[in-house]
Scaffold this active site. Structure first.
Site, PDB file in Angstrom:
ATOM      1  N   TYR A 133      35.767  41.886  32.153  1.00  0.00           N
ATOM      2  CA  TYR A 133      36.343  41.510  31.664  1.00  0.00           C
ATOM      3  C   TYR A 133      35.271  40.568  30.114  1.00  0.00           C
ATOM      4  O   TYR A 133      36.150  39.614  29.467  1.00  0.00           O
ATOM      5  CB  TYR A 133      35.509  39.468  32.298  1.00  0.00           C
ATOM      6  CG  TYR A 133      34.983  38.016  32.080  1.00  0.00           C
ATOM      7  CD1 TYR A 133      35.745  37.673  32.393  1.00  0.00           C
ATOM      8  CD2 TYR A 133      33.965  37.967  31.298  1.00  0.00           C
ATOM      9  CE1 TYR A 133      36.614  36.130  32.125  1.00  0.00           C
ATOM     10  CE2 TYR A 133      34.227  36.738  31.323  1.00  0.00           C
ATOM     11  CZ  TYR A 133      34.933  35.419  31.815  1.00  0.00           C
ATOM     12  OH  TYR A 133      35.250  34.522  30.952  1.00  0.00           O
ATOM     13  N   SER A 140      35.499  33.250  24.797  1.00  0.00           N
ATOM     14  CA  SER A 140      34.505  33.260  26.358  1.00  0.00           C
ATOM     15  C   SER A 140      32.929  34.064  25.099  1.00  0.00           C
ATOM     16  O   SER A 140      33.728  35.071  24.106  1.00  0.00           O
ATOM     17  CB  SER A 140      34.155  34.234  27.067  1.00  0.00           C
ATOM     18  OG  SER A 140      33.346  34.307  27.907  1.00  0.00           O
TER      19      SER A 140
END
Length: 258
Positions: free
Chosen positions: A153, A140
């Site tokens: 995350y 990401s």
């Protein structure tokens, strides 16, 4: 050397980017092994893809945070090797770190880090023996910036990006490609088109497949995110922290109505 993949295992394949990977690969004639928790969704997708594209589609329901399920999928990779492993499954527990139950944080790590690492380790040895194959790990843009409100995350995706780039360097020249796919905000609803912030899932999946086939270490889909990446990597960390902290505080005030 550009590679074509005849058989792929995709985790998190029942929806979102994972489903987009499955659809694109099936349309290109690749046989598939689809992994996700939802057996019903996997079987529905498998029936559609096998009928439409006349490819083999195996359904492998599994919760990759469960050690037994994880080892079952890893065993599938060692017993019946594939040409391409796509580690797409991931989760995020949003909210301030101290306020989210620790079990949710640890489950994020189990899925985003432990499962990805285990499956990559299961797939790579046979690929290296054959001198061909690919591993596409979905990271990401959060890997490159502080992520208040999403700290675990962001940290797990930084791990994924770092691991993938390191493995890329280890196996380069041996016919095996390892690529980190680092999308920004991506829509799961295909009825909406791309805009200045949001990407479409099929565009993200297509970019990732092209990158791993071409042997690139890192793939950032979308012009807007390609432009942002050098700034994120070179900007002073204090400046980045200040910027994301202001954004996080503004979002928190919006949620609470203050």
């Amino acid at each position: 050397m550009r590679q074509e993949f005849r058989k792929a295992l995709v985790t998190g394949a029942s929806s979102g980017i994972g489903e987009a990977f499955a659809r694109l690969l099936a349309a290109r004639g690749a046989d598939l092994v689809l992994v996700a928790r939802r057996d019903d969704l996997l079987r529905r997708l498998a029936e559609e893809l096998s009928t439409r594209h006349r490819v083999g589609v195996e359904v492998l329901p599994a919760d990759l945070t469960d050690p037994g399920d994880l080892e079952r999928v890893a065993g599938r990779l060692t017993d019946e090797p594939v040409d391409l492993l796509i580690n797409n499954a991931g989760s995020a527990a949003f909210g301030p770190f101290a306020e989210v139950p620790p079990a949710e944080r640890l489950a994020e790590i189990d899925l985003n880090v432990t499962a990805l690492t285990r499956l990559t380790h299961a797939a790579l040895p046979d690929m290296l023996r054959r001198g061909r194959g690919g591993v596409l790990n979905v990271a990401s843009m959060a890997a490159f910036t502080p992520s208040p409100g999403n700290a675990v995350y962001g940290a797990t995706k930084a791990y994924v990006a770092a691991l993938s780039e390191s493995l890329h360097a280890e196996v380069i020249g041996r016919g095996v490609h390892v690529t980190a796919l680092c999308p920004g905000f991506t829509r799961t609803d295909e009825s909406a088109g791309p805009d200045l912030i949001w990407l479409r899932r099929q565009d993200v999946a297509r970019a990732g497949l092209e990158a791993v086939a071409a042997g690139r270490a890192l793939c950032v889909p979308g012009v807007q995110y390609k432009v942002a990446l050098p700034a994120l990597r070179t900007a002073p960390r204090t400046l980045l922290r200040t910027a994301v902290d202001r954004t996080w505080r503004r979002a928190a005030r919006t949620r609470t109505g203050d």
